[in-house]
Write a protein that holds these residues in place. Structure first.
Motif, PDB file in Angstrom:
ATOM      1  N   ILE A  60       0.834  -1.195   0.000  1.00 13.59           N
ATOM      2  CA  ILE A  60       0.000   0.000   0.000  1.00 13.59           C
ATOM      3  C   ILE A  60       0.870   1.245   0.000  1.00 13.59           C
ATOM      4  N   ALA A  61       0.438   2.242  -0.750  1.00 13.37           N
ATOM      5  CA  ALA A  61       1.039   3.584  -0.711  1.00 13.37           C
ATOM      6  C   ALA A  61      -0.099   4.578  -0.556  1.00 13.37           C
ATOM      7  N   THR A  62       0.023   5.489   0.397  1.00 11.04           N
ATOM      8  CA  THR A  62      -1.072   6.416   0.687  1.00 11.04           C
ATOM      9  C   THR A  62      -0.652   7.851   0.410  1.00 11.04           C
ATOM     10  N   ALA A  63      -1.636   8.628   0.009  1.00 10.97           N
ATOM     11  CA  ALA A  63      -1.522  10.079  -0.135  1.00 10.97           C
ATOM     12  C   ALA A  63      -2.748  10.681   0.544  1.00 10.97           C
ATOM     13  N   PRO A  64      -2.764  11.978   0.823  1.00 15.16           N
ATOM     14  CA  PRO A  64      -3.949  12.561   1.460  1.00 15.16           C
ATOM     15  C   PRO A  64      -5.221  12.371   0.644  1.00 15.16           C
ATOM     16  N   GLU A  65      -5.103  12.306  -0.698  1.00 21.76           N
ATOM     17  CA  GLU A  65      -6.284  12.242  -1.549  1.00 21.76           C
ATOM     18  C   GLU A  65      -6.704  10.823  -1.896  1.00 21.76           C
ATOM     19  N   CYS A  66      -5.781   9.886  -1.879  1.00 26.29           N
ATOM     20  CA  CYS A  66      -6.103   8.531  -2.332  1.00 26.29           C
ATOM     21  C   CYS A  66      -5.075   7.559  -1.798  1.00 26.29           C
ATOM     22  N   CYS A  67      -5.312   6.285  -2.041  1.00 27.90           N
ATOM     23  CA  CYS A  67      -4.320   5.272  -1.719  1.00 27.90           C
ATOM     24  C   CYS A  67      -4.398   4.177  -2.772  1.00 27.90           C
ATOM     25  N   VAL A  68      -3.301   3.460  -2.950  1.00 31.94           N
ATOM     26  CA  VAL A  68      -3.231   2.374  -3.924  1.00 31.94           C
ATOM     27  C   VAL A  68      -2.692   1.134  -3.240  1.00 31.94           C
ATOM     28  N   LEU A  69      -3.402   0.017  -3.402  1.00 27.69           N
ATOM     29  CA  LEU A  69      -2.913  -1.275  -2.968  1.00 27.69           C
ATOM     30  C   LEU A  69      -2.495  -2.065  -4.195  1.00 27.69           C
ATOM     31  N   PHE A  70      -1.406  -2.805  -4.059  1.00 23.36           N
ATOM     32  CA  PHE A  70      -0.772  -3.476  -5.181  1.00 23.36           C
ATOM     33  C   PHE A  70      -0.514  -4.921  -4.778  1.00 23.36           C
ATOM     34  N   PHE A  71      -1.098  -5.870  -5.524  1.00 28.03           N
ATOM     35  CA  PHE A  71      -0.924  -7.290  -5.238  1.00 28.03           C
ATOM     36  C   PHE A  71       0.321  -7.799  -5.953  1.00 28.03           C
ATOM     37  N   ALA A  72       1.222  -8.439  -5.211  1.00 28.53           N
ATOM     38  CA  ALA A  72       2.500  -8.859  -5.779  1.00 28.53           C
ATOM     39  C   ALA A  72       2.935 -10.187  -5.166  1.00 28.53           C
ATOM     40  N   PRO A  73       3.783 -10.938  -5.874  1.00 30.06           N
ATOM     41  CA  PRO A  73       4.198 -12.251  -5.368  1.00 30.06           C
ATOM     42  C   PRO A  73       5.300 -12.213  -4.326  1.00 30.06           C
ATOM     43  N   THR A  74       6.017 -11.087  -4.193  1.00 33.37           N
ATOM     44  CA  THR A  74       7.159 -11.056  -3.287  1.00 33.37           C
ATOM     45  C   THR A  74       7.090  -9.842  -2.363  1.00 33.37           C
ATOM     46  N   ARG A  75       8.038  -9.833  -1.432  1.00 28.66           N
ATOM     47  CA  ARG A  75       8.180  -8.727  -0.487  1.00 28.66           C
ATOM     48  C   ARG A  75       9.494  -7.989  -0.740  1.00 28.66           C
ATOM     49  N   SER A  76       9.895  -7.922  -1.999  1.00 31.44           N
ATOM     50  CA  SER A  76      11.212  -7.403  -2.349  1.00 31.44           C
ATOM     51  C   SER A  76      11.160  -5.931  -2.736  1.00 31.44           C
ATOM     52  N   SER A  77      12.335  -5.354  -2.924  1.00 36.25           N
ATOM     53  CA  SER A  77      12.431  -3.946  -3.311  1.00 36.25           C
ATOM     54  C   SER A  77      11.876  -3.698  -4.713  1.00 36.25           C
ATOM     55  N   ALA A  78      11.830  -4.753  -5.557  1.00 37.40           N
ATOM     56  CA  ALA A  78      11.273  -4.584  -6.899  1.00 37.40           C
ATOM     57  C   ALA A  78       9.807  -4.185  -6.838  1.00 37.40           C
ATOM     58  N   GLU A  79       9.076  -4.667  -5.835  1.00 38.20           N
ATOM     59  CA  GLU A  79       7.663  -4.325  -5.701  1.00 38.20           C
ATOM     60  C   GLU A  79       7.497  -2.876  -5.254  1.00 38.20           C
ATOM     61  N   VAL A  80       8.391  -2.404  -4.394  1.00 36.77           N
ATOM     62  CA  VAL A  80       8.349  -0.996  -3.984  1.00 36.77           C
ATOM     63  C   VAL A  80       8.599  -0.102  -5.194  1.00 36.77           C
ATOM     64  N   ASN A  81       9.550  -0.512  -6.021  1.00 32.76           N
ATOM     65  CA  ASN A  81       9.863   0.255  -7.226  1.00 32.76           C
ATOM     66  C   ASN A  81       8.685   0.267  -8.196  1.00 32.76           C
ATOM     67  N   ALA A  82       7.994  -0.874  -8.319  1.00 30.68           N
ATOM     68  CA  ALA A  82       6.825  -0.931  -9.202  1.00 30.68           C
ATOM     69  C   ALA A  82       5.700  -0.048  -8.676  1.00 30.68           C
ATOM     70  N   LEU A  83       5.577   0.031  -7.366  1.00 31.00           N
ATOM     71  CA  LEU A  83       4.502   0.813  -6.762  1.00 31.00           C
ATOM     72  C   LEU A  83       4.745   2.316  -6.884  1.00 31.00           C
TER      73      LEU A  83
END
Length: 371
Positions: A149-172
């Motif tokens: 999950i990444a949040t902002a004051p106006e909205c938030c986005v949840l992202f389903f991914a297979p791993t807990r790696s830094s590549a997922e943070v970069n994709a988000l």
């Protein structure tokens, strides 16, 4: 009233003294079934033939309207009802039969309707600003995956991914994120580019408070020396937002508290802290520039609670459902919770807004029929 409830005698209505009371109640038939007759039209110029469009909120070949579908969507992801309970509400309370296949089609409609808004929010999240990020596990067919999950004051986005790696943070957040990244100390956040970073003090405070009751005196001393530094910084942050501190005074405090923290870390008793204290000391050193960003940029909070609150509905849904059975089902969880949380942040009615999205995606396209 015909007779007195005490003696049974005849009663007379009085000209004055009427008592009024409003009562909200369900009507026997909550849902109406409408049938639309759609004339066939033909264009003599180009030979096109097609039927008149359905009203907004109606979907070609689907028997459930947008408003009913929106309520079912909220029940499933806002109310965390399982699919069987969603069908129960539709059939037993609304009085409308619904098969498992129809319910699956309804949830696929949600996927289609939410996709454009979801992509827009994802693009917004990657713009400069303060972004709180976190992750939690979520199972797909019994196999552990992750919802980020990444949040902002106006909205938030949840992202389903297979791993807990830094590549997922970069994709988000994107490879060139230029905002402030607020997170815990999980190693995946380290490689992510950002203009500045803020580590969550809430996690550290829990660890420090645990040390205050340690049987080792060095642990207790470590906590007793660092907790006042944290409390001073956080109180200054609150005072700024209450109008009792100027921005210059707040920013001037940062090098002072950073120096105080460094002094504690560099002067352990007997030359070295005990194991628990040393582990925290190493963490402070590893992220030395990320602890007091909230003093130089007061729009940043000293904790990551915004992301944790955003993940709470996912955790509840995970406990109710046990996870997802399909890739699209897991992605729908991410999109629907993103939608509901974004509507909450914007002060919008989620059911009404979901209907608008369903109506926009359910318009009947022109159909070319054989002449």
């Amino acid at each position: 009233m015909q007779s007195c409830p005490i003696c049974g005698g005849a009663v007379e209505r009085q000209p004055q003294g009427t008592k009024r009371q409003q009562v909200a109640e369900l009507v026997p038939e909550l849902v109406e079934i409408w049938e639309y007759e759609r004339p066939l039209y033909r264009c003599p110029a180009c030979e096109w033939q097609g039927y008149q469009d359905l009203p907004l909120g109606c979907r070609e070949g689907f028997s459930y309207g947008g408003r009913l579908s929106s309520v079912v969507g909220w029940l499933g992801y806002g109310g965390n009802l399982s699919w069987s309970k969603q069908r129960y509400v539709v059939e037993s309370i609304f009085g409308i039969p619904m098969s498992q296949g129809s319910l699956a089609k309804l949830h696929q409609w949600f996927c289609e309707a939410l996709q454009p808004a979801y992509e827009h929010w994802w693009s917004w999240i990657q713009q400069p600003g303060v972004r709180c990020v976190d992750e939690t596990s979520y199972r797909l067919n019994g196999v552990n995956h992750w919802l980020w999950i990444a949040t902002a004051p106006e909205c938030c986005v949840l992202f389903f991914a297979p791993t807990r790696s830094s590549a997922e943070v970069n994709a988000l957040l994107g490879g060139e994120f230029a905002g402030v990244l607020s997170s815990d100390c999980w190693s995946a956040y380290g490689p992510q580019s950002a203009a500045a970073k803020q580590k969550c003090w809430a996690h550290i405070e829990r660890d420090l408070k645990a040390l205050t009751i340690s049987r080792f005196p060095e642990n207790r001393e470590f906590a007793q020396r660092i907790l006042p530094i944290i409390q001073t910084a956080q109180q200054a942050h609150r005072d700024y937002h209450w109008g009792q501190f100027s921005l210059g005074e707040l920013q001037a405090l940062r090098p002072i508290v950073e120096a105080e923290l460094a002094h504690v870390l560099e002067h352990p008793p007997n030359g070295r802290w005990t194991a628990d204290s040393q582990a925290l000391s190493n963490r402070f050193r590893r992220y030395c520039s990320d602890w007091f960003t909230f003093l130089s940029q007061p729009e940043v909070n000293p904790d990551n609670n915004d992301a944790e609150r955003g993940l709470r509905p996912v955790v509840i849904h995970r406990n109710v459902s046990g996870g997802a059975r399909s890739e699209w089902g897991a992605q729908l969880v991410a999109m629907m919770v993103s939608f509901l949380e974004s509507m909450r942040r914007q002060g919008e009615n989620a059911v009404d807004q979901l209907f608008e999205l369903l109506a926009a995606s359910g318009c009947s396209p022109p159909v070319l029929l054989p002449g």
